[in-house]
Design a protein around this motif. Structure first.
Motif, PDB file in Angstrom:
ATOM      1  N   PHE A  16       0.808  -1.204   0.000  1.00 60.10           N
ATOM      2  CA  PHE A  16       0.000   0.000   0.000  1.00 60.10           C
ATOM      3  C   PHE A  16       0.848   1.264   0.000  1.00 60.10           C
ATOM      4  CE2 PHE A  16      -3.264  -2.853   1.954  1.00 60.10           C
ATOM      5  CZ  PHE A  16      -4.148  -2.758   0.903  1.00 60.10           C
ATOM      6  N   GLY A  17       2.145   1.119   0.204  1.00 56.61           N
ATOM      7  CA  GLY A  17       2.977   2.310   0.219  1.00 56.61           C
ATOM      8  C   GLY A  17       3.273   2.854  -1.159  1.00 56.61           C
ATOM      9  N   ALA A  18       2.840   2.189  -2.216  1.00 55.70           N
ATOM     10  CA  ALA A  18       3.146   2.642  -3.567  1.00 55.70           C
ATOM     11  C   ALA A  18       2.452   3.955  -3.861  1.00 55.70           C
ATOM     12  CB  ALA A  18       2.719   1.582  -4.584  1.00 55.70           C
ATOM     13  N   ALA A  19       3.018   4.721  -4.774  1.00 52.81           N
ATOM     14  CA  ALA A  19       2.422   5.991  -5.160  1.00 52.81           C
ATOM     15  C   ALA A  19       1.088   5.757  -5.845  1.00 52.81           C
ATOM     16  CB  ALA A  19       3.368   6.741  -6.099  1.00 52.81           C
ATOM     17  N   VAL A  20       0.193   6.733  -5.735  1.00 50.48           N
ATOM     18  CA  VAL A  20      -1.119   6.620  -6.343  1.00 50.48           C
ATOM     19  C   VAL A  20      -1.318   7.771  -7.301  1.00 50.48           C
ATOM     20  CG1 VAL A  20      -2.109   5.380  -4.405  1.00 50.48           C
ATOM     21  CG2 VAL A  20      -2.152   7.858  -4.406  1.00 50.48           C
ATOM     22  N   PRO A  21      -2.304   7.683  -8.219  1.00 48.56           N
ATOM     23  CA  PRO A  21      -2.460   8.691  -9.252  1.00 48.56           C
ATOM     24  C   PRO A  21      -2.934  10.035  -8.707  1.00 48.56           C
ATOM     25  CG  PRO A  21      -4.024   6.861  -9.532  1.00 48.56           C
ATOM     26  CD  PRO A  21      -3.182   6.549  -8.369  1.00 48.56           C
ATOM     27  N   ALA A  22      -2.788  11.054  -9.556  1.00 49.38           N
ATOM     28  CA  ALA A  22      -3.161  12.408  -9.179  1.00 49.38           C
ATOM     29  C   ALA A  22      -4.646  12.541  -8.927  1.00 49.38           C
ATOM     30  CB  ALA A  22      -2.739  13.370 -10.277  1.00 49.38           C
ATOM     31  N   ALA A  23      -5.012  13.355  -7.946  1.00 52.13           N
ATOM     32  CA  ALA A  23      -6.413  13.624  -7.647  1.00 52.13           C
ATOM     33  C   ALA A  23      -6.801  15.023  -8.066  1.00 52.13           C
ATOM     34  CB  ALA A  23      -6.667  13.449  -6.161  1.00 52.13           C
ATOM     35  N   GLY A  24      -5.874  15.796  -8.658  1.00 56.27           N
ATOM     36  CA  GLY A  24      -6.215  17.132  -9.129  1.00 56.27           C
ATOM     37  C   GLY A  24      -5.646  18.209  -8.222  1.00 56.27           C
ATOM     38  N   GLN A  25      -5.544  19.400  -8.762  1.00 52.14           N
ATOM     39  CA  GLN A  25      -4.952  20.505  -8.027  1.00 52.14           C
ATOM     40  C   GLN A  25      -5.778  20.925  -6.817  1.00 52.14           C
ATOM     41  OE1 GLN A  25      -1.928  21.712  -8.688  1.00 52.14           O
ATOM     42  NE2 GLN A  25      -1.809  20.087 -10.216  1.00 52.14           N
ATOM     43  N   ALA A  26      -7.093  20.621  -6.830  1.00 46.81           N
ATOM     44  CA  ALA A  26      -7.951  21.031  -5.715  1.00 46.81           C
ATOM     45  C   ALA A  26      -7.587  20.334  -4.423  1.00 46.81           C
ATOM     46  CB  ALA A  26      -9.418  20.753  -6.041  1.00 46.81           C
ATOM     47  N   ALA A  27      -6.791  19.262  -4.493  1.00 43.95           N
ATOM     48  CA  ALA A  27      -6.428  18.519  -3.294  1.00 43.95           C
ATOM     49  C   ALA A  27      -5.691  19.381  -2.281  1.00 43.95           C
ATOM     50  CB  ALA A  27      -5.579  17.305  -3.657  1.00 43.95           C
ATOM     51  N   ALA A  28      -4.961  20.397  -2.765  1.00 41.54           N
ATOM     52  CA  ALA A  28      -4.212  21.245  -1.849  1.00 41.54           C
ATOM     53  C   ALA A  28      -5.148  22.012  -0.929  1.00 41.54           C
ATOM     54  CB  ALA A  28      -3.334  22.215  -2.642  1.00 41.54           C
ATOM     55  N   ALA A  29      -6.311  22.411  -1.434  1.00 49.16           N
ATOM     56  CA  ALA A  29      -7.256  23.178  -0.642  1.00 49.16           C
ATOM     57  C   ALA A  29      -8.071  22.283   0.294  1.00 49.16           C
ATOM     58  CB  ALA A  29      -8.189  23.969  -1.558  1.00 49.16           C
ATOM     59  N   ASP A  30      -8.549  21.180  -0.191  1.00 51.47           N
ATOM     60  CA  ASP A  30      -9.353  20.254   0.611  1.00 51.47           C
ATOM     61  C   ASP A  30      -9.004  18.840   0.175  1.00 51.47           C
ATOM     62  OD1 ASP A  30     -11.164  18.867   2.066  1.00 51.47           O
ATOM     63  OD2 ASP A  30     -12.942  19.919   1.344  1.00 51.47           O
ATOM     64  N   PRO A  31      -7.889  18.311   0.666  1.00 53.63           N
ATOM     65  CA  PRO A  31      -7.414  17.024   0.147  1.00 53.63           C
ATOM     66  C   PRO A  31      -8.377  15.875   0.411  1.00 53.63           C
ATOM     67  CG  PRO A  31      -6.149  17.708   2.074  1.00 53.63           C
ATOM     68  CD  PRO A  31      -6.963  18.884   1.650  1.00 53.63           C
ATOM     69  N   ILE A  32      -9.097  15.892   1.531  1.00 56.29           N
ATOM     70  CA  ILE A  32      -9.983  14.773   1.828  1.00 56.29           C
ATOM     71  C   ILE A  32     -11.127  14.727   0.820  1.00 56.29           C
ATOM     72  CG2 ILE A  32     -11.577  13.803   3.527  1.00 56.29           C
ATOM     73  CD1 ILE A  32      -9.699  14.863   5.702  1.00 56.29           C
ATOM     74  N   ALA A  33     -11.722  15.867   0.525  1.00 56.44           N
ATOM     75  CA  ALA A  33     -12.801  15.898  -0.463  1.00 56.44           C
ATOM     76  C   ALA A  33     -12.287  15.586  -1.856  1.00 56.44           C
ATOM     77  CB  ALA A  33     -13.490  17.260  -0.437  1.00 56.44           C
ATOM     78  N   ALA A  34     -11.155  16.193  -2.235  1.00 58.64           N
ATOM     79  CA  ALA A  34     -10.639  16.001  -3.592  1.00 58.64           C
ATOM     80  C   ALA A  34     -10.169  14.574  -3.830  1.00 58.64           C
ATOM     81  CB  ALA A  34      -9.497  16.980  -3.854  1.00 58.64           C
ATOM     82  N   CYS A  35      -9.509  13.987  -2.837  1.00 61.85           N
ATOM     83  CA  CYS A  35      -8.953  12.646  -3.014  1.00 61.85           C
ATOM     84  C   CYS A  35     -10.020  11.560  -3.006  1.00 61.85           C
ATOM     85  CB  CYS A  35      -7.910  12.361  -1.941  1.00 61.85           C
ATOM     86  SG  CYS A  35      -6.403  13.367  -2.093  1.00 61.85           S
ATOM     87  N   ALA A  36     -11.245  11.899  -2.593  1.00 58.50           N
ATOM     88  CA  ALA A  36     -12.336  10.920  -2.636  1.00 58.50           C
ATOM     89  C   ALA A  36     -12.587  10.411  -4.040  1.00 58.50           C
ATOM     90  CB  ALA A  36     -13.612  11.520  -2.052  1.00 58.50           C
ATOM     91  N   ASP A  37     -12.167  11.173  -5.058  1.00 60.25           N
ATOM     92  CA  ASP A  37     -12.325  10.712  -6.437  1.00 60.25           C
ATOM     93  C   ASP A  37     -11.506   9.452  -6.717  1.00 60.25           C
ATOM     94  OD1 ASP A  37     -14.030  12.759  -7.008  1.00 60.25           O
ATOM     95  OD2 ASP A  37     -12.514  14.043  -7.946  1.00 60.25           O
ATOM     96  N   LEU A  38     -10.560   9.138  -5.844  1.00 60.57           N
ATOM     97  CA  LEU A  38      -9.715   7.957  -6.041  1.00 60.57           C
ATOM     98  C   LEU A  38     -10.285   6.703  -5.399  1.00 60.57           C
ATOM     99  CD1 LEU A  38      -6.187   9.556  -5.547  1.00 60.57           C
ATOM    100  CD2 LEU A  38      -7.297   8.926  -7.693  1.00 60.57           C
ATOM    101  N   LEU A  39     -11.416   6.802  -4.729  1.00 60.89           N
ATOM    102  CA  LEU A  39     -12.087   5.594  -4.248  1.00 60.89           C
ATOM    103  C   LEU A  39     -12.427   4.715  -5.437  1.00 60.89           C
ATOM    104  CD1 LEU A  39     -14.429   7.334  -1.669  1.00 60.89           C
ATOM    105  CD2 LEU A  39     -12.611   5.714  -1.091  1.00 60.89           C
ATOM    106  N   VAL A  40     -12.163   3.423  -5.313  1.00 63.72           N
ATOM    107  CA  VAL A  40     -12.307   2.519  -6.448  1.00 63.72           C
ATOM    108  C   VAL A  40     -13.733   1.980  -6.505  1.00 63.72           C
ATOM    109  CG1 VAL A  40     -11.448   0.424  -7.576  1.00 63.72           C
ATOM    110  CG2 VAL A  40      -9.884   1.877  -6.252  1.00 63.72           C
ATOM    111  N   PRO A  41     -14.474   2.247  -7.585  1.00 64.97           N
ATOM    112  CA  PRO A  41     -15.839   1.720  -7.687  1.00 64.97           C
ATOM    113  C   PRO A  41     -15.829   0.219  -7.927  1.00 64.97           C
ATOM    114  CG  PRO A  41     -15.216   2.848  -9.710  1.00 64.97           C
ATOM    115  CD  PRO A  41     -14.097   3.078  -8.732  1.00 64.97           C
ATOM    116  N   TYR A  42     -16.941  -0.425  -7.587  1.00 67.54           N
ATOM    117  CA  TYR A  42     -17.004  -1.875  -7.709  1.00 67.54           C
ATOM    118  C   TYR A  42     -16.858  -2.339  -9.144  1.00 67.54           C
ATOM    119  CZ  TYR A  42     -17.823  -2.997  -2.866  1.00 67.54           C
ATOM    120  OH  TYR A  42     -17.649  -3.176  -1.520  1.00 67.54           O
ATOM    121  N   ALA A  43     -17.244  -1.538 -10.093  1.00 63.37           N
ATOM    122  CA  ALA A  43     -17.104  -1.937 -11.496  1.00 63.37           C
ATOM    123  C   ALA A  43     -15.641  -2.120 -11.881  1.00 63.37           C
ATOM    124  CB  ALA A  43     -17.758  -0.894 -12.402  1.00 63.37           C
ATOM    125  N   ASP A  44     -14.727  -1.466 -11.153  1.00 64.17           N
ATOM    126  CA  ASP A  44     -13.295  -1.531 -11.469  1.00 64.17           C
ATOM    127  C   ASP A  44     -12.513  -2.423 -10.516  1.00 64.17           C
ATOM    128  OD1 ASP A  44     -13.985   0.379 -13.298  1.00 64.17           O
ATOM    129  OD2 ASP A  44     -13.029   2.047 -12.259  1.00 64.17           O
TER     130      ASP A  44
END
Length: 291
Positions: free
Chosen positions: A12-40
């Motif tokens: 789990f220590g591996a790097a993960v993809p970008a969540a967008g520049q908005a992460a700097a302002a509210d990283p918890i909200a912005a990084c939620a886009d990286l939650l993996v949907p069941y289809a994937d």
């Protein structure tokens, strides 16, 4: 599609993809886009290490468990070892807030891994908090996407299958147990579930959708696998509701854990193993800035 690569499951220590520049302002909200949907998503691997992430001031230890009530299951020794290493300030548990027994083994026999983390927290004097959203919030989210009778049937039939498979209940026991559950549901959800149901109402609602299996207490467990579609299993809608429910819960869990670790707590959480890979990339992004 955002796919959590196999390497992230194993390390789990591996790097993960970008969540967008908005992460700097509210990283918890912005990084939620990286939650993996069941289809994937693929099922969690058998060898699933705990997810360990440090924030600037706190730390998260996230243990993906098998649902077990066997004190001899090796995961319980691993949970205790990790607990003793990390000395958490707050513990999060999955499921309802049930009491703990006098010993760790008896707690496991009665309440599984969810009870065990509460037992460890009680022994250590750590805070204990529920990891999941309230049942009412979850039902409200499902009612935004599915008809009322389908939502009611999903939760009732899923609990029926759980009681049958995990506790070995037969027809008579299931009718009695689900009868009590209906009374509780009618009290807990009120207007959300509409008119109160009896066992006869449940039977009639079941027959509107299914003729096989013939009885509602025979609803198969495959109908509640979020990694499969309802079309694959014959569940008509049950797998789809389960998938939506699991993704709603994943987002809530992620937000709760990231918030606690970001504010400086030493966080310890135990959850069903498939949730951890789904949340890992988002948690790395929010807490460690790995994006």
């Amino acid at each position: 599609m955002r796919i959590l690569v196999a390497a992230s499951c194993a390390a789990f220590g591996a790097a993960v993809p970008a969540a967008g520049q908005a992460a700097a302002a509210d990283p918890i909200a912005a990084c939620a886009d990286l939650l993996v949907p069941y289809a994937d998503r693929a099922p969690a691997p058998e060898e699933l290490p705990p997810l360990e992430i440090s924030s600037a001031t706190g730390h998260l230890s996230y243990f993906g468990a098998s649902h077990s009530r066997d004190p001899e299951h090796p995961q319980f020794a691993a949970i205790r070892q990790l607990w003793e290493q990390r000395r958490p300030t707050v513990a999060f548990y999955e499921g309802p807030a049930r009491p703990v027994a006098e010993t760790g083994d008896e707690t496991i026999r009665q309440y599984g891994e969810s009870g065990y983390v509460r037992f460890l927290a009680q022994q250590a004097g750590a805070r204990v908090e529920r990891l999941e959203p309230s049942p009412q919030a979850e039902v409200a989210a499902m009612l935004e996407r599915f008809p009322q009778d389908q939502v009611k049937l999903f939760y009732l039939l899923r609990e029926t299958a759980r009681l049958r498979e995990r506790q070995g209940m037969g027809e008579a026991e299931l009718k009695a147990g689900v009868g009590r559950l209906l009374q509780q549901a009618n009290a807990m959800f009120g207007e959300q579930f509409g008119a109160a149901w009896t066992i006869d109402d449940l039977d009639a609602a079941y027959r509107r959708y299914w003729s096989e299996p013939a009885a509602w207490w025979q609803a198969p467990t495959r109908w509640f696998d979020p990694l499969k579609s309802s079309a694959e299993t014959g569940g008509i809608f049950t797998n789809d509701v389960n998938r939506a429910s699991s993704e709603f819960r994943n987002r809530h869990m992620y937000t709760v854990l990231a918030t606690a670790a970001a504010r400086g707590d030493r966080v310890f959480a135990v959850v069903g193993r498939d949730h951890v890979p789904a949340q890992a990339a988002a948690l790395h992004c929010a807490l460690a800035g790995a994006r």
